[in-house]
Design a protein around this motif. Structure first.
Motif, PDB file in Angstrom:
ATOM      1  N   GLY A   1       0.798  -1.223   0.000  1.00 37.67           N
ATOM      2  CA  GLY A   1       0.000   0.000   0.000  1.00 37.67           C
ATOM      3  C   GLY A   1       0.829   1.270   0.000  1.00 37.67           C
ATOM      4  O   GLY A   1       0.278   2.358   0.192  1.00 37.67           O
ATOM      5  N   ARG A   2       2.135   1.143  -0.202  1.00 39.88           N
ATOM      6  CA  ARG A   2       3.010   2.327  -0.227  1.00 39.88           C
ATOM      7  C   ARG A   2       3.847   2.299  -1.488  1.00 39.88           C
ATOM      8  O   ARG A   2       4.177   1.247  -2.029  1.00 39.88           O
ATOM      9  CB  ARG A   2       3.944   2.334   0.981  1.00 39.88           C
ATOM     10  CG  ARG A   2       3.250   2.421   2.317  1.00 39.88           C
ATOM     11  CD  ARG A   2       2.799   3.815   2.639  1.00 39.88           C
ATOM     12  NE  ARG A   2       3.924   4.734   2.807  1.00 39.88           N
ATOM     13  CZ  ARG A   2       3.791   6.040   3.047  1.00 39.88           C
ATOM     14  NH1 ARG A   2       2.580   6.583   3.136  1.00 39.88           N
ATOM     15  NH2 ARG A   2       4.848   6.816   3.180  1.00 39.88           N
ATOM     16  N   ARG A   3       4.195   3.466  -1.981  1.00 44.26           N
ATOM     17  CA  ARG A   3       5.176   3.562  -3.054  1.00 44.26           C
ATOM     18  C   ARG A   3       6.283   4.520  -2.610  1.00 44.26           C
ATOM     19  O   ARG A   3       6.120   5.260  -1.640  1.00 44.26           O
ATOM     20  CB  ARG A   3       4.519   4.017  -4.350  1.00 44.26           C
ATOM     21  CG  ARG A   3       3.933   5.387  -4.341  1.00 44.26           C
ATOM     22  CD  ARG A   3       3.328   5.719  -5.685  1.00 44.26           C
ATOM     23  NE  ARG A   3       1.986   6.268  -5.556  1.00 44.26           N
ATOM     24  CZ  ARG A   3       1.075   6.204  -6.512  1.00 44.26           C
ATOM     25  NH1 ARG A   3       1.368   5.604  -7.643  1.00 44.26           N
ATOM     26  NH2 ARG A   3      -0.119   6.704  -6.348  1.00 44.26           N
ATOM     27  N   THR A   4       7.377   4.508  -3.281  1.00 45.72           N
ATOM     28  CA  THR A   4       8.533   5.306  -2.891  1.00 45.72           C
ATOM     29  C   THR A   4       8.606   6.593  -3.703  1.00 45.72           C
ATOM     30  O   THR A   4       7.969   6.719  -4.759  1.00 45.72           O
ATOM     31  CB  THR A   4       9.831   4.515  -3.096  1.00 45.72           C
ATOM     32  OG1 THR A   4       9.987   4.257  -4.497  1.00 45.72           O
ATOM     33  CG2 THR A   4       9.778   3.183  -2.350  1.00 45.72           C
TER      34      THR A   4
ATOM     35  N   GLU B   1      10.024   8.152 -11.340  1.00 46.76           N
ATOM     36  CA  GLU B   1       9.902   7.381 -12.574  1.00 46.76           C
ATOM     37  C   GLU B   1       8.656   7.770 -13.359  1.00 46.76           C
ATOM     38  O   GLU B   1       8.680   7.870 -14.588  1.00 46.76           O
ATOM     39  CB  GLU B   1       9.881   5.887 -12.244  1.00 46.76           C
ATOM     40  CG  GLU B   1      11.244   5.338 -11.820  1.00 46.76           C
ATOM     41  CD  GLU B   1      11.189   3.853 -11.528  1.00 46.76           C
ATOM     42  OE1 GLU B   1      10.094   3.363 -11.157  1.00 46.76           O
ATOM     43  OE2 GLU B   1      12.215   3.184 -11.681  1.00 46.76           O
ATOM     44  N   ARG B   2       7.551   7.989 -12.660  1.00 50.09           N
ATOM     45  CA  ARG B   2       6.308   8.368 -13.342  1.00 50.09           C
ATOM     46  C   ARG B   2       6.445   9.725 -14.026  1.00 50.09           C
ATOM     47  O   ARG B   2       6.006   9.912 -15.165  1.00 50.09           O
ATOM     48  CB  ARG B   2       5.145   8.397 -12.354  1.00 50.09           C
ATOM     49  CG  ARG B   2       4.696   7.027 -11.896  1.00 50.09           C
ATOM     50  CD  ARG B   2       3.293   7.055 -11.346  1.00 50.09           C
ATOM     51  NE  ARG B   2       2.800   5.698 -11.077  1.00 50.09           N
ATOM     52  CZ  ARG B   2       1.528   5.410 -10.839  1.00 50.09           C
ATOM     53  NH1 ARG B   2       0.616   6.374 -10.842  1.00 50.09           N
ATOM     54  NH2 ARG B   2       1.144   4.176 -10.595  1.00 50.09           N
ATOM     55  N   LEU B   3       7.056  10.670 -13.327  1.00 52.39           N
ATOM     56  CA  LEU B   3       7.227  12.000 -13.917  1.00 52.39           C
ATOM     57  C   LEU B   3       8.213  11.950 -15.081  1.00 52.39           C
ATOM     58  O   LEU B   3       8.027  12.630 -16.097  1.00 52.39           O
ATOM     59  CB  LEU B   3       7.694  12.987 -12.852  1.00 52.39           C
ATOM     60  CG  LEU B   3       6.616  13.404 -11.846  1.00 52.39           C
ATOM     61  CD1 LEU B   3       7.233  14.105 -10.645  1.00 52.39           C
ATOM     62  CD2 LEU B   3       5.592  14.315 -12.513  1.00 52.39           C
TER      63      LEU B   3
ATOM     64  N   ALA C   1       3.911  15.394  -0.907  1.00 48.67           N
ATOM     65  CA  ALA C   1       4.410  14.080  -1.309  1.00 48.67           C
ATOM     66  C   ALA C   1       3.752  12.945  -0.529  1.00 48.67           C
ATOM     67  O   ALA C   1       3.484  11.879  -1.088  1.00 48.67           O
ATOM     68  CB  ALA C   1       5.922  14.015  -1.145  1.00 48.67           C
ATOM     69  N   GLU C   2       3.479  13.164   0.753  1.00 44.06           N
ATOM     70  CA  GLU C   2       2.995  12.070   1.593  1.00 44.06           C
ATOM     71  C   GLU C   2       1.717  11.432   1.062  1.00 44.06           C
ATOM     72  O   GLU C   2       1.631  10.198   0.981  1.00 44.06           O
ATOM     73  CB  GLU C   2       2.799  12.569   3.036  1.00 44.06           C
ATOM     74  CG  GLU C   2       2.338  11.515   4.016  1.00 44.06           C
ATOM     75  CD  GLU C   2       3.254  10.299   4.061  1.00 44.06           C
ATOM     76  OE1 GLU C   2       2.732   9.179   4.253  1.00 44.06           O
ATOM     77  OE2 GLU C   2       4.473  10.462   3.889  1.00 44.06           O
TER      78      GLU C   2
END
Length: 805
Positions: free
Chosen positions: A499-502, A508-510, A696-697
Motif C-alpha cells: 500500500g506504499r510507493r517510494t 519514474e512516473r514523472l 508528497a505524503e
C-alpha cells in the motif's frame, strides 16, 4: 594541529621512530595528515663568518667576501646579497655541496669552484630559499652570533626534525596543543610524561586590575595579572621563533609570541592588553544592540545580545574567546600589560566568529572546549616567559571564578563494551586504559553486572555518555587489534508494503511523462517567497551563503521558474522540469488566543513545470502550446489509480481563472494551474507556463488492488444531455449521480460542454456518457430506461436541469 616532533619529544619521548609514532597516532584516532621533514639534507653546508667584504671590481651589485668556515684559511666567495654585514654568520655551501633543485630545475644544484666576472669564488653564501627552508630570497639567512663557525647548518638549525599535521575531529579539542598530543602518546605507549616546569612567579607588588563577570553563563572564569615595565621591543628568542614557525605561526612581537606559544604548548588561549589603554575595570557581558568594535584584524563588527564581549568603561574592547579589540592592543610602545586567561563556555562562542566571516585560533579552541582548570598555570607560564624575555615586574594573580562546568561521572558496563567492540577486553585492561588517560574511575559490581564509573578530567569535554568511554577503550586497545569479521546475520531483502510507493517511483512516473528532474537550493530569494507563495514573513537564515539566498523556501515553484528561464536563455523553447524536495514552514498554533510559533515544519513536496509546445515538433500533430489540461492529466497519471478532484480556486502565483486545488480523499494536497500573467511578465516568460505542486505524503499511499467480477454480458452505452446553470461544476453533477446511481450503472463521464445558440444566457449544456452492465444477465431496454430515468430525475430535482433533445 601542527607541531614539530622535537617539541613533542621534549614532553614525551617514546622509543619509536618518526614513522612509527605517526602510525600510532593515526591508528588511535588522531589522523596524521602529513609528516614531512623540516628541511632537506644539507651535507657540506656549514656556518661561515664574514670577516670582510669589498665591492666586486667588475660588477656593481656583487661583493667579494672573505669568509671563515673553520678551516683555518678564509675563503673568497662572490656574493650578490644586499644584507652582507661584517661579522655576520651565514650558511656557506662549500665546494662539492649539493643544494635543493632551484625552481624549474630537475636536478639538485652542485656547488663548484667558479670564476665570476674575473674573480674566483670558492663556495656560495645562501639564503633561506636556496637551502629549501622557505621562499625568502631577500638576503642571506642570518644564523645569529651564537652559531659556531664551521658547524653543520643542519645541526645549528635543528633540521633533523619533522613537522606533524594532525587532522583532529571536532570532539578532540584536548589535542589542540602539544601537551594534549603528549598526553595521548603517554597513554598509548606508557612513556614518561615530562610536564612543562611552571613555578609560581614571585609577586613584585600587590597591584591587581578589577574584573567583573556579568554573564556567568558565557564566562565561567577570568584570571588576570598586571605586569609593569616590560620591554615590548625585546626580540623573541630563536628557539621560540623556531617552534612557532614549525607550528604554522609567524613571529609578531615578543608579547604576542609568548601568548601564542603558551596556547600551542598548553592549549590555553591568552590575551595581552595594554594596561595604560584600559579605562576602568573589565566587565565580561553580552553585547548590546548598536555597539560596534574594531578588532585586531582591523575589521569593525556590530554586536548584539548573542555575542559575548569583553568591555571596560569605554565599551567593548574585545570579542570574548575570539579576538581582541584594536583600541587596547599591546604594541611595541607598550610598557605595562594586563595578561588575561579566561574560560568561556563553548555554546557562548560557537558560530560567532563565522557570523563575522573570519576565524581565529582562540575561537577554534573555545568553541570546542578549553581546559577550565589551567587558567592559573597558563598565566604563570606566560608570566615567566615575559619576564625572561621582556623583563618587568609582575603583580599577583587575580582569579575570578563565577561558574565552572560540571563533570558528572559516566558509567560504562564491561559486558556492553566487550559486545560493541567485538573483543573480550578484560576489566583490568580497561582500568589501566582509564588510568593512562588521566580518568578517575572506580569499579563496581561483579560478573555480568561489572561496570566502571568514570569521572572525565577537565580537559576532556567529549566524554559524556557510555559510548564515549567504549570508544576510548577501543582506541587504547588498538583498532588494528580488532578483527574485521563480516556480519554473520543473514541479509534479507524486505518487500515494501503493497500500500506504499517510494519517492523514486514518483520520479519514474514523472520522467516517463517527459519531465526532467532538477535539484535546487532550499534557500531562495526573498522576492520569490512573496511572488510564488504569498509569504511576507519567510524564515530567514542567520548566515546566508549569498545575500540573494537569504530565506528558506516555503514553495518549490520559484526554483522551477528560474530553471525554465535558464533554459529559455539558452535557446531551449520546450521545457518540462520537476523537483522533489522539502519546503520550510512555520509550525504555528493558537495559544491563549494568540498566534504562537512552535517550530519549523519540513514537508516534502512534488512540483513540476511545463513550458512551450505540448508535444515535440512532428509532422502528424499540429503544434500547440501546453495548457492547463495537459498538466492536469499528468497529475492524474501521477496519482493513478487514485482519482483526484479538481476545484477551481485562487492561488497567489497562479492565473485566477486557470487554477485549481487538488483534492484527494476529501483533503487538499496541492495546486495545479497556469502561472499568473503578472508573474509571467515580471519574469520575462514569452508564453504561459503551467505548473503543479503537491504534498508528497498523500502520493506515497496507493490503493490496494481488489477483485471485481468481469461481466461476460454486453455493456449498454447511453448518452444523457441536460441544460442547467453555468456556475454548477460538472464534478458536482458527477459526484451526485455516482452517489445515487442504480447498481447496473458502471461509469459516468462528461464528453461535451456547449454554450451558444439554442442555450439561454447563463446556462450551459452538458452531455454525459453512461455505461450500464450487469454481471448476471443481459440488460433489457426497460431496465436501461429506468436507470437513465433515475439519473435524470436527480439532475432535475437537485439542480433544476432540463433534458436536451
Amino acid at each position: 594541529m601542527q607541531f614539530s616532533e622535537s617539541w613533542l619529544r621534549t614532553l614525551v619521548d617514546p622509543d619509536l621512530s618518526t614513522q612509527e609514532l605517526s602510525h600510532l597516532l593515526t591508528m588511535s584516532g588522531l589522523e596524521v595528515e602529513e609528516c614531512r621533514e623540516v628541511g632537506p639534507p644539507l651535507a657540506g653546508v656549514v656556518v661561515g663568518k664574514i670577516l670582510s667584504f669589498e665591492k666586486h671590481p667588475n660588477a656593481d651589485r656583487l661583493k667579494v667576501c672573505q669568509v671563515d668556515v673553520g678551516q683555518g684559511a678564509a675563503l673568497g666567495i662572490v656574493c650578490g646579497a644586499p644584507n652582507v654585514v661584517q661579522g655576520m654568520r651565514v650558511p656557506c655551501a662549500l665546494v662539492g655541496a649539493r643544494l635543493p633543485a632551484p625552481t624549474g630545475a630537475a636536478a639538485p644544484l652542485e656547488i663548484k669552484a667558479a670564476t665570476m666576472r674575473g674573480v674566483e669564488s670558492a663556495g656560495m653564501l645562501c639564503s633561506a630559499r636556496e637551502l629549501g627552508l622557505s621562499d625568502d630570497h631577500s638576503g642571506l639567512l642570518d644564523l645569529g652570533q651564537d652559531a659556531p663557525v664551521g658547524a653543520s647548518v643542519s645541526e645549528v638549525l635543528a633540521l633533523d626534525d619533522h613537522i606533524f599535521l594532525v587532522k583532529l575531529t571536532p570532539n578532540r579539542a584536548d589535542c589542540l596543543s602539544v601537551l594534549g598530543i603528549a598526553r595521548e602518546v603517554r597513554a598509548l605507549t606508557g612513556a614518561t610524561l615530562k610536564l612543562p616546569d611552571i613555578p609560581a612567579v614571585r609577586d613584585a607588588g600587590r597591584e591587581t586590575f578589577p574584573v567583573r563577570i556579568s554573564a556567568p553563563d558565557g564566562c565561567g572564569r577570568f584570571t588576570g595579572r598586571v605586569i609593569r615595565h616590560v620591554d615590548a621591543k625585546a626580540p623573541t628568542p630563536a628557539w621560540m621563533k623556531q617552534r612557532l614557525e614549525r607550528a604554522g605561526q609567524r613571529s609578531i612581537s615578543a608579547l604576542v609570541d609568548v601568548t601564542n606559544y603558551v596556547m600551542l604548548e598548553l592549549g590555553r588561549p591568552l590575551h595581552v592588553y595594554d594596561l595604560d589603554k584600559l579605562k576602568g575595570g573589565i566587565d565580561v557581558r553580552f553585547g548590546r544592540k548598536g555597539e560596534t568594535l574594531k578588532l585586531l584584524n582591523e575589521q569593525t563588527v556590530e554586536l548584539d545580545e548573542s555575542v559575548l564581549a569583553i568591555t571596560d568603561a569605554s565599551g567593548p574592547i574585545g570579542l570574548a574567546g575570539i579576538m581582541g579589540g584594536d583600541s587596547t592592543k599591546a604594541d611595541l610602545e607598550t610598557r605595562n600589560v594586563f595578561l588575561e586567561a579566561a574560560f568561556f563556555f563553548p555554546d557562548a562562542i560557537a558560530g560567532r566568529a563565522r557570523r563575522f566571516n573570519f576565524s581565529s585560533d582562540a575561537s577554534h579552541r573555545f568553541e570546542r572546549g578549553v581546559d577550565f582548570d589551567n587558567n592559573v598555570a597558563g598565566i604563570e607560564r606566560a608570566t615567566a616567559l615575559i619576564l625572561e624575555i621582556c623583563g618587568g615586574e609582575a603583580g599577583p594573580v587575580a582569579d575570578t571564578v563565577a561558574k565552572l562546568p560540571e563533570r558528572p561521572p559516566v558509567r560504562v558496563r564491561v559486558a556492553r563494551a566487550q559486545r560493541i567492540i567485538g573483543v573480550p577486553v578484560e576489566a583490568n585492561e580497561m582500568a589501566d586504559h582509564f588510568s593512562r588517560l588521566g580518568f578517575q574511575s572506580r569499579r563496581e559490581g561483579t560478573g555480568a553486572s561489572e561496570a566502571f564509573v568514570v569521572t572525565p578530567p577537565s580537559f576532556r569535554f567529549d566524554i559524556q555518555i557510555e559510548e564515549d568511554l567504549i570508544e576510548e577503550v577501543a582506541r587504547m586497545h588498538g583498532f588494528e587489534r580488532i578483527p574485521a569479521n563480516p556480519p554473520s546475520a543473514l541479509a534479507v531483502m524486505k518487500a515494501l508494503p503493497e500500500g506504499r510507493r517510494t519517492l523514486h517511483q514518483l520520479r519514474e512516473r514523472l520522467a516517463s511523462a517527459d519531465y526532467q528532474e532538477v535539484v535546487n537550493y532550499s534557500f531562495v530569494e526573498e522576492a520569490w517567497e512573496k511572488d510564488f507563495a504569498g509569504n511576507d514573513k519567510p524564515l530567514r537564515l542567520l548566515n546566508p551563503i549569498a545575500s540573494q539566498l537569504a530565506v528558506m523556501r516555503s514553495s518549490l515553484i520559484g526554483g522551477l521558474v528560474a530553471n525554465v528561464r535558464y533554459n529559455l536563455n539558452r535557446k531551449l523553447d520546450r521545457v518540462r522540469v520537476f523537483e522533489i524536495g522539502r519546503a520550510f514552514l512555520r509550525d504555528t498554533a493558537i495559544v491563549d488566543g494568540e498566534l504562537s510559533v512552535a517550530g519549523i515544519l519540513q514537508p516534502t513536496r512534488v512540483s513540476a513545470a511545463a513550458f512551450g509546445s505540448a508535444d515535440e515538433e512532428q509532422w502528424s500533430v499540429a503544434a500547440r502550446g501546453v495548457d492547463f489540461y495537459d498538466v492536469k492529466g499528468d497529475v492524474e497519471a501521477l496519482l493513478a489509480p487514485a482519482v483526484p478532484r479538481f476545484e477551481p480556486s485562487a492561488h497567489p502565483s497562479l492565473h485566477p481563472g486557470r487554477s485549481a486545488r487538488v483534492i484527494l480523499d476529501n483533503r487538499e494536497i496541492g495546486w495545479v494551474g497556469e502561472l499568473h500573467p503578472a508573474l509571467q511578465r515580471k519574469y520575462e516568460l514569452p508564453a504561459p507556463m503551467v505548473l503543479f505542486e503537491l504534498e508528497a505524503e498523500p502520493l506515497l499511499a496507493r490503493e490496494l488492488p481488489r477483485f471485481e467480477e468481469v461481466s461476460k454480458f454486453p455493456a449498454v452505452r447511453r448518452d444523457l444531455a441536460v441544460t442547467l446553470d453555468d456556475e454548477i461544476p460538472a464534478q458536482t453533477l458527477l459526484d451526485t449521480m455516482m452517489a445515487t446511481r442504480p447498481a447496473i450503472v458502471d461509469a459516468i463521464s462528461v464528453f461535451d460542454v456547449y454554450r451558444g445558440k439554442g442555450i439561454e444566457k447563463g446556462k450551459k449544456g452538458l452531455a454525459f456518457r453512461v455505461l450500464l452492465q450487469d454481471t448476471q444477465k443481459t440488460l433489457t431496454d426497460a431496465e436501461v430506461d429506468a436507470a437513465m430515468a433515475v439519473l435524470l430525475d436527480v439532475l432535475e430535482k437537485k439542480f433544476s436541469g432540463k433534458r436536451r433533445q
